[in-house]
Design an enzyme around this catalytic site. Sequence first.
Site, mmCIF file in Angstrom:
data_model
loop_
_atom_site.group_PDB
_atom_site.id
_atom_site.type_symbol
_atom_site.label_atom_id
_atom_site.label_comp_id
_atom_site.label_asym_id
_atom_site.label_seq_id
_atom_site.Cartn_x
_atom_site.Cartn_y
_atom_site.Cartn_z
ATOM 1 N N ASN A 149 0.819 -1.217 0.000
ATOM 2 C CA ASN A 149 0.000 0.000 0.000
ATOM 3 C C ASN A 149 0.855 1.270 0.000
ATOM 4 O OD1 ASN A 149 0.954 0.255 2.587
ATOM 5 N ND2 ASN A 149 -1.001 -0.105 3.611
ATOM 6 N N LYS A 150 2.162 1.128 -0.229
ATOM 7 C CA LYS A 150 3.045 2.287 -0.145
ATOM 8 C C LYS A 150 3.125 3.062 -1.465
ATOM 9 C CE LYS A 150 4.434 2.088 4.144
ATOM 10 N NZ LYS A 150 3.803 0.880 4.690
ATOM 11 N N VAL A 151 3.751 4.228 -1.387
ATOM 12 C CA VAL A 151 3.914 5.100 -2.554
ATOM 13 C C VAL A 151 4.649 4.359 -3.674
ATOM 14 C CG1 VAL A 151 5.011 7.233 -3.333
ATOM 15 C CG2 VAL A 151 3.911 7.154 -1.106
#
Lengths: 375, 384
Positions: B190-192
């Site tokens: 779910n990270k950048v």
Amino acid sequence: MTDLQLSEEDIDAYLGVLESGWLTMGPRTRAFEETFAERFGVRHAVAVSSCTAALHLALRAVGIDEGDEVLVPAMTFVAGPAAVRHCGARPVMVEPIGPGDLNLDPDDAARLVGPRTRAILATHWLGYACDLEALEELCSEHGLILIEDCAQSITARDSAGRFTGTVGAAGCFSFFSKKQLAVGEGGMILTDDDAIADTAASLRSHAMTSMTWDRHRGHAETYDIVDIGFNFRIDEPRAALGLTRLRRLDADIAHRRSLVRCYRERLRDVSGVSIPWGDEDVERGSHFGFAILLDDEPTRARLVRELDADGIQTTHYPSLTALTDYRDHPSRPRTEELAGRHLLLPLASNYSERDVDLVATEVKRIMATSAAPAG
Amino acid sequence: MGAIETSPERFIPVFDLEVTREDLDAVAETLRSGWLTMGPRTIAFETEFARSLDCSYAVAVSSCTAALHLAYLAAGVGPGDEVIVPSYTMAATAAAALYAGATPVFADIVGVEQPVIDVAHVEALIGPRTRAVVAMHFGGYAAAVDELADLCAARGISLLEDAAHSPMATLGGRHLGTFGLAGAFSFFSNKVLAAGEGGLLATDDARVAAFARSRRSHAMTRGSWDRHEGASEDYDVPGLGFNYRIDEPRAALLLSRLRRLENDVARRRVLTSRYRRLLQDIPGLIVPFTDEMVATSSCYVMPVMLAELSRQSALRIALREQHQIQTSLFYPAVHEFTAYRARYPGVSLPKTELAARSEVTLPLYSHMTEDDQDRVVAALAEEL
């Protein structure tokens, strides 16, 4: 040394997951675990980031802690003793049986049991099962816990016909890229014990009481953290790859076994070369690697050099006692002697009998020159 | 079709990952190569990532937790030491100190408008056993790492950065994750910059980089790729290492996605600014950080704080069940978790506790549409 051949089916499985956009452990990891557990007739399988992680969590789950001692083979990869140390415990090195069986010697293990000994970490080296019956007996006699390191032994059976990884309290598997079932990096804990499975599943993801997948489905508003856990998660693409490759595992191992039979046949009567384990062990083994023993370390060095000049890459393991970080451990002469003169010849699922022939022919040729009298 | 009838509004997730054709091709090519162990693609990704940060070394690992653990060990953190960490963070920041045998000492945040570690509180907590201070750039917004760097230098301790949220974010023109001895980045899904599981340690210190490279793969003096390339078979193990390796498919995916990261973050900034504009008139809502900070943030998440604490859980349920909008909670306070309460009873951090009880994380991802954003804002306005 070993290259991995992925099928289009494998690649589609991996890419399919990426396209789905859900990469965190979820339905594919669950399916991989369930299929794996079923394959071995065991209640629980917990997928993790590596076999090192699996060993660490299995040892933690059975309560290995500071001040404890765990018996480990001195002839093994460093991950086993490292996992013991990750728990704060001390690995105690056990000698191998001998040139005919390079796995840990239950008699030597029995001699090393002391007041702090809590467990035995049995590595089924190169895909050959340890003497599990003797180890079970030793464990029950002294109240020790048996953990199996199956990094190299997926689907191998012991002399009683049992799968390695299903006999001890937990079995730990590796899906590293060189392994029989390879996904890049990955591992698995196999156990019949509900409490071990629960602890391992909790600690692999920071002991959080709900996972991203549950929250994604709206099952939990928040979470608690009930222990000091880790990030030892696998992810969905690797789980999907493991699942498709699992379907071909038996065929791959049958092929490896036929290559090993071929090696043994070609090298049987070569002077100065001996081959550990017997024909029955070969039938029960799962063949991560194929080892030969030379007469001494200089002969091995010469063989390595000359095979390398032919473009044939080989490998060998150091004795743990030879490593700088383990130099405070007492010497293990049998291990050191065998470590100095064993050699692993190339073996992989995508090798053919012709490749094996070529390597065996070279070994024979080189050994013949070395055997010739000087002058 | 039944699903559409019973659910008139499409579900809006709190995050969403878009994988492109280029990403898939990069991974397919890697899988076909048959080499999955860390090798040329990992090296290429590390080189590119270090360049994007303007720092000397990047060491890719299995997770940000692993990167933090290696960073703490590299800073010399060990048994008997204290590490000052925020409590308003993901628990890994504190857990990694425990892996190293040290004690996490929790510092409060500045406040709900500025939910990052409070320099004054850090200063008050520094004691004879303090070995390191860890700053976490919440949501991709800078903690005062410039001030902390000065403070740590003056006190002879290490500054480390938990940069899990903050690739591409800067402070005074310098990349977050490069102010301290080492920065730990996350590539969780779910990270950048996402790859499933993955992390990275960034540093300008050659010794820290060499240490992390060694320990991520059992401290073996030679790796598989070296041996594949013809290096000697003999290796030594001079220290206690781990399996904290990433693999080539993930490195290839990250390298492909890194090329789009600047655009993705630019898009996140546009969406965040738009959120801030639309949310400013909703009563009972505090939007942390400032409009000015958006331009230098990675805008990883969109946090809002509720003035009325009791509404946190009810609002999240209403958004999900009445409006098909998923939210999250960044974060429950680490010191309030059972495992930490048991070890460190009596820790009281009023501002952190307030933030943890008032925060709701709204949906945000680089390909989020303005229509979906409008739906989120309208739903919030209605519920509040």
